[in-house]
Design a protein around this motif. Structure first.
Motif, PDB file in Angstrom:
ATOM      1  N   LEU A  19      20.258  13.774  60.487  1.00  0.00           N
ATOM      2  CA  LEU A  19      19.359  14.560  61.245  1.00  0.00           C
ATOM      3  C   LEU A  19      20.287  15.765  61.950  1.00  0.00           C
ATOM      4  O   LEU A  19      21.375  15.275  62.311  1.00  0.00           O
ATOM      5  N   PRO A  20      19.563  16.677  62.281  1.00  0.00           N
ATOM      6  CA  PRO A  20      20.465  17.919  63.029  1.00  0.00           C
ATOM      7  C   PRO A  20      20.955  17.471  64.487  1.00  0.00           C
ATOM      8  O   PRO A  20      19.935  16.944  65.103  1.00  0.00           O
ATOM      9  N   LYS A  21      22.037  17.696  64.677  1.00  0.00           N
ATOM     10  CA  LYS A  21      22.272  17.616  66.226  1.00  0.00           C
ATOM     11  C   LYS A  21      21.600  18.557  67.172  1.00  0.00           C
ATOM     12  O   LYS A  21      21.539  19.785  66.556  1.00  0.00           O
ATOM     13  N   GLU A  26      21.930  23.348  75.221  1.00  0.00           N
ATOM     14  CA  GLU A  26      20.556  22.809  76.085  1.00  0.00           C
ATOM     15  C   GLU A  26      20.452  21.332  76.384  1.00  0.00           C
ATOM     16  O   GLU A  26      19.938  21.043  77.320  1.00  0.00           O
ATOM     17  N   TYR A  27      21.421  20.373  75.662  1.00  0.00           N
ATOM     18  CA  TYR A  27      21.747  19.188  75.844  1.00  0.00           C
ATOM     19  C   TYR A  27      23.095  18.770  76.415  1.00  0.00           C
ATOM     20  O   TYR A  27      23.549  17.921  75.378  1.00  0.00           O
ATOM     21  N   PRO A  28      23.801  19.456  77.293  1.00  0.00           N
ATOM     22  CA  PRO A  28      25.241  18.873  77.459  1.00  0.00           C
ATOM     23  C   PRO A  28      25.662  17.626  77.448  1.00  0.00           C
ATOM     24  O   PRO A  28      24.742  16.773  78.205  1.00  0.00           O
ATOM     25  N   GLY A  29      26.537  16.991  76.879  1.00  0.00           N
ATOM     26  CA  GLY A  29      27.136  15.819  77.070  1.00  0.00           C
ATOM     27  C   GLY A  29      26.273  14.479  76.454  1.00  0.00           C
ATOM     28  O   GLY A  29      26.304  13.618  76.649  1.00  0.00           O
ATOM     29  N   THR A  30      25.311  14.910  75.560  1.00  0.00           N
ATOM     30  CA  THR A  30      24.556  14.149  75.028  1.00  0.00           C
ATOM     31  C   THR A  30      24.836  13.964  73.620  1.00  0.00           C
ATOM     32  O   THR A  30      25.176  14.891  72.791  1.00  0.00           O
ATOM     33  N   GLU A  31      24.231  12.971  72.838  1.00  0.00           N
ATOM     34  CA  GLU A  31      24.382  12.787  71.469  1.00  0.00           C
ATOM     35  C   GLU A  31      22.946  12.438  70.873  1.00  0.00           C
ATOM     36  O   GLU A  31      22.643  11.630  70.312  1.00  0.00           O
ATOM     37  N   GLY A  32      22.166  13.546  70.920  1.00  0.00           N
ATOM     38  CA  GLY A  32      20.896  13.471  70.483  1.00  0.00           C
ATOM     39  C   GLY A  32      20.697  14.305  69.114  1.00  0.00           C
ATOM     40  O   GLY A  32      21.285  15.337  68.656  1.00  0.00           O
ATOM     41  N   PHE A  33      19.812  13.758  68.133  1.00  0.00           N
ATOM     42  CA  PHE A  33      19.637  14.433  66.900  1.00  0.00           C
ATOM     43  C   PHE A  33      18.124  14.109  66.567  1.00  0.00           C
ATOM     44  O   PHE A  33      17.543  13.244  66.881  1.00  0.00           O
ATOM     45  N   ILE A  34      17.594  15.274  66.028  1.00  0.00           N
ATOM     46  CA  ILE A  34      16.172  15.481  66.019  1.00  0.00           C
ATOM     47  C   ILE A  34      15.904  16.514  64.756  1.00  0.00           C
ATOM     48  O   ILE A  34      16.600  17.242  64.140  1.00  0.00           O
ATOM     49  N   ASP A  57      27.599   9.581  78.327  1.00  0.00           N
ATOM     50  CA  ASP A  57      27.505   9.128  79.867  1.00  0.00           C
ATOM     51  C   ASP A  57      26.210   9.960  80.225  1.00  0.00           C
ATOM     52  O   ASP A  57      25.826   9.708  81.456  1.00  0.00           O
ATOM     53  N   ALA A  58      25.817  10.950  79.756  1.00  0.00           N
ATOM     54  CA  ALA A  58      24.689  11.867  80.266  1.00  0.00           C
ATOM     55  C   ALA A  58      23.326  11.666  79.658  1.00  0.00           C
ATOM     56  O   ALA A  58      23.356  11.515  78.462  1.00  0.00           O
ATOM     57  N   PRO A  59      22.358  11.400  80.364  1.00  0.00           N
ATOM     58  CA  PRO A  59      20.815  11.053  79.834  1.00  0.00           C
ATOM     59  C   PRO A  59      20.579  12.640  79.196  1.00  0.00           C
ATOM     60  O   PRO A  59      20.936  13.777  79.503  1.00  0.00           O
ATOM     61  N   LEU A  60      19.651  12.394  78.202  1.00  0.00           N
ATOM     62  CA  LEU A  60      19.065  13.670  77.442  1.00  0.00           C
ATOM     63  C   LEU A  60      17.826  13.877  78.191  1.00  0.00           C
ATOM     64  O   LEU A  60      16.853  12.997  78.033  1.00  0.00           O
TER      65      LEU A  60
END
Length: 125
Positions: A19-21, A26-34, A57-60
Motif C-alpha cells: 500500500l502507498p504510504k 499531512e500525517y507527520p510522525g506516523t506510519e500509515g498506508f492506504i 509515537d504519534a497518532p494518525l
C-alpha cells in the motif's frame, strides 16, 4: 434463459500488499498506508480499499468528510475522538462505522490492517 446487461462483479487478489504510504507532510510522525482497490466502480458512490497502520509515537489524525465503515482484519486499532472523549479499541473481525464529520486519532500498539468502504468520490482520498 433471459440475460441482462449487468456489469460483472470484480475480484482483486493481494490488493492489501504494498500500500502507498500516507503523505508525511499531512500525517507527520506516523506510519500509515492506504490505497483504494475500487474507486467508484461502475459509477458507484462508494470507494473501498485497505488501511494499514504500524506503531509510531504519534497518532494518525483523520477527519472524515464522508461516512465510512471499516472491518479490522489483523491487529488492533486504538481509536479516539478528542472532541467527544470517546475511545475504543477495535480488534480483528470488529466492524467500525465513522459518520461524516468524525475526527479520529488512530494508533496501534504494534500493527493493524483494515478493509474500508466509504461513501465518497475517489478524489477525497
Amino acid at each position: 434463459m433471459e440475460t441482462t446487461s449487468q456489469a460483472p462483479f470484480k475480484v482483486t487478489a493481494d490488493a492489501w500488499k504494498d500500500l502507498p504510504k500516507m503523505a508525511a507532510d499531512e500525517y507527520p510522525g506516523t506510519e500509515g498506508f492506504i490505497g483504494d482497490v475500487y474507486e467508484n466502480p461502475d459509477s458507484s458512490v462508494m470507494c473501498s480499499g485497505f488501511f494499514e497502520l504500524k506503531h509510531s509515537d504519534a497518532p494518525l489524525f483523520y477527519e472524515y468528510e464522508y461516512d465510512e465503515m471499516k472491518v479490522v482484519l489483523e491487529g488492533e486499532f486504538l481509536l479516539e475522538n478528542k472532541e467527544t472523549g470517546q475511545t475504543q479499541v477495535a480488534r480483528a473481525k470488529d466492524a467500525i462505522f465513522f459518520p461524516k464529520g468524525s475526527k479520529i486519532y488512530f494508533s496501534t500498539p504494534s500493527y493493524a490492517l483494515a478493509f474500508y468502504t466509504g461513501h465518497r468520490d475517489a478524489s477525497l482520498l
